[in-house]
Design an enzyme around this catalytic site. Structure first.
Site, mmCIF file in Angstrom:
data_model
loop_
_atom_site.group_PDB
_atom_site.id
_atom_site.type_symbol
_atom_site.label_atom_id
_atom_site.label_comp_id
_atom_site.label_asym_id
_atom_site.label_seq_id
_atom_site.Cartn_x
_atom_site.Cartn_y
_atom_site.Cartn_z
ATOM 1 N N TRP A 104 0.835 -1.210 0.000
ATOM 2 C CA TRP A 104 0.000 0.000 0.000
ATOM 3 C C TRP A 104 0.859 1.245 0.000
ATOM 4 C CZ3 TRP A 104 -4.371 -0.900 -1.966
ATOM 5 C CH2 TRP A 104 -5.082 -2.066 -1.658
ATOM 6 N N ASP A 175 -1.522 6.607 6.455
ATOM 7 C CA ASP A 175 -2.590 5.691 6.034
ATOM 8 C C ASP A 175 -2.850 4.764 7.213
ATOM 9 O OD1 ASP A 175 -4.188 3.710 4.976
ATOM 10 O OD2 ASP A 175 -2.911 3.295 3.235
ATOM 11 N N LYS A 199 -11.915 -2.111 7.106
ATOM 12 C CA LYS A 199 -11.104 -2.966 7.968
ATOM 13 C C LYS A 199 -11.635 -2.915 9.405
ATOM 14 C CE LYS A 199 -8.614 -3.198 4.187
ATOM 15 N NZ LYS A 199 -7.667 -2.290 3.552
HETATM 16 C C1 LIG Z 1 -7.158 -1.859 2.274
HETATM 17 C C2 LIG Z 1 -6.107 -0.827 2.297
HETATM 18 C C3 LIG Z 1 -6.027 0.173 1.325
HETATM 19 C C4 LIG Z 1 -6.963 0.242 0.124
HETATM 20 O O1 LIG Z 1 -8.192 0.643 0.523
HETATM 21 P P1 LIG Z 1 -9.360 0.918 -0.551
HETATM 22 O O2 LIG Z 1 -10.430 1.463 0.322
HETATM 23 O O3 LIG Z 1 -9.686 -0.397 -1.172
HETATM 24 O O4 LIG Z 1 -8.863 1.896 -1.534
HETATM 25 C C5 LIG Z 1 -5.038 1.128 1.445
HETATM 26 N N1 LIG Z 1 -4.164 1.107 2.473
HETATM 27 C C6 LIG Z 1 -4.207 0.152 3.426
HETATM 28 C C7 LIG Z 1 -3.218 0.169 4.539
HETATM 29 C C8 LIG Z 1 -5.182 -0.844 3.363
HETATM 30 O O5 LIG Z 1 -5.224 -1.796 4.309
#
Ligand SMILES: *Cc1c(COP(=O)(O)O)cnc(C)c1O
Length: 362
Positions: A104, A175, A199
């Site tokens: 990511w 993030d 999540k």
């Molecule tokens: C799942 C995830 C993403 C992507 O998320 P989307 O909502 O599908 O764009 C980005 N960063 C992390 C750390 C993730 O776990």
């Protein structure tokens, strides 16, 4: 049919009381005569729903008043682009720092590069297959960077920061998609934090952005939908927000509060992760590829001594009501995601199953 223990990395398990409440309110929410999905987003009933979700986010995450909370669409992935678009006043003349700790982080880095800004790698643990988080001493930060970007929990590789990088006044951007709400975070140490909901926060479709107010409006001429300032000025109601996802987010936050909030979640998450890592470490049949100091409490990757047994492991686990344990397609092996809504009994059931599988096949 009985519910299974779902170890999916996302969309992921939700608390059963949340699902029950959503079921009970599916046809009619309160005395509104309609489902939340059918409400005007400008109606009084819906304003109360989004207001409640915003207030709970502020309360549970202890978000200071000088931060805006935005509820957007496009997932965490759209933030990979919106962050450089919004936080740079003149991309061609600026530089930003990214710490690479997994897939990511790499994606965020790749999208930033498309904005015409110089993107530096302040540190990377790619050489050790992202098995650990770089230490503060390993970060080579540019004192002139417009911001520093990190990924607080690496969903795919199973590592997590246990320190907040010191950036000497440069806005820290994180993030937090896969560990938001799993433990306290000191929001004031960050310029911006963002998380896709699917999540730890609710269903997919809504993305939470927490941004310090002085970082808004740095860039002019952005498309309105991609401009944080426009969303902030309109209380995340510039256009139709993802109304139902925000409603479920509110229920998850309410449930989190009833569990004792983020500090209580952290204690539970520490217990759950410790049990699972101990089961792996105390066996010669299972192995964890990550360094102990960086191990994520949310996503636990592990491999079997013999990869030829992977398919049997997954099939027998499924029989036992333990599902979505396959590792990410880019990594292989197994991964158990044990977010807030995964009960301790789920982790115990997995640990028991693993011991029994080792006894039979090891
Ligand atoms: C799942 C995830 C993403 C992507 O998320 P989307 O909502 O599908 O764009 C980005 N960063 C992390 C750390 C993730 O776990």
């Amino acid at each position: 049919m009985a519910r299974v223990f779902n170890f999916s990395a996302g969309p992921a398990v939700l608390p059963v009381p949340v699902l029950q409440r959503a079921r009970d309110e599916m046809i009619e929410h309160g005395n509104s005569g309609m489902s939340v999905m059918e409400m005007s987003h400008r109606s009084k009933a819906y304003m109360a729903i989004i207001g409640n979700a915003m207030a709970l986010l502020r309360e549970l995450l202890e978000i200071p008043d000088d931060y805006e909370v935005l509820l957007l669409q496009g997932g965490a992935s759209l933030q990979f682009s919106m962050i450089p678009m919004n936080l740079l006043s003149d991309p061609g003349k600026q530089s930003v720092d990214y710490v690479l700790t997994g897939s990511w982080a790499e994606k965020a880095y790749g999208e930033a590069k498309k904005q015409g800004v110089e993107v530096r790698i302040a540190a990377t643990s790619k050489a050790v297959n992202y098995s650990r988080i770089p230490t503060q001493a390993e970060l080579t930060l540019n004192p002139d960077a417009a911001y520093v970007h990190i990924t607080s929990n690496n969903t795919i590789f199973g590592t997590e920061y246990y320190y907040t990088p010191e950036t000497n006044g440069i806005p820290l951007v994180a993030d937090i998609s896969s560990n938001v709400l799993s433990r306290p975070m000191e929001i004031s140490k960050y310029g911006l934090l963002y998380a896709g909901a699917q999540k730890n926060l609710g269903p997919s479709g809504v993305t939470v952005v927490i941004v310090r107010k002085d970082l808004l409006g740095r860039r002019s001429g952005l498309p309105q939908m991609l401009d944080y300032k426009v969303h902030a000025e309109n209380d995340s109601m510039f256009n139709t927000p993802p109304t139902y996802a925000i409603y479920i987010l509110g229920l998850v936050l309410q449930w989190t509060k009833e569990q004792g909030g983020v500090a209580a979640m952290e204690q539970r998450n520490i217990r759950k992760a410790a049990k699972l890592y101990a089961a792996i470490d105390n066996s010669s049949f299972y192995q964890c590829p990550t360094e102990p100091v960086s191990r994520s409490r949310m996503n636990v990757p592990f491999t079997l001594a013999d990869a030829a047994l992977d398919a049997t492991f997954l099939a027998e686990a499924k029989e036992a009501g333990l599902v979505t344990l396959a590792g990410h397609r880019s990594v292989g092996g197994m991964r158990a995601s044990i977010y807030n809504a995964m009960p301790e009994e789920g982790v115990e059931a997995l640990v028991q199953f693993m011991a029994e599988f080792e006894r039979v096949h090891g």
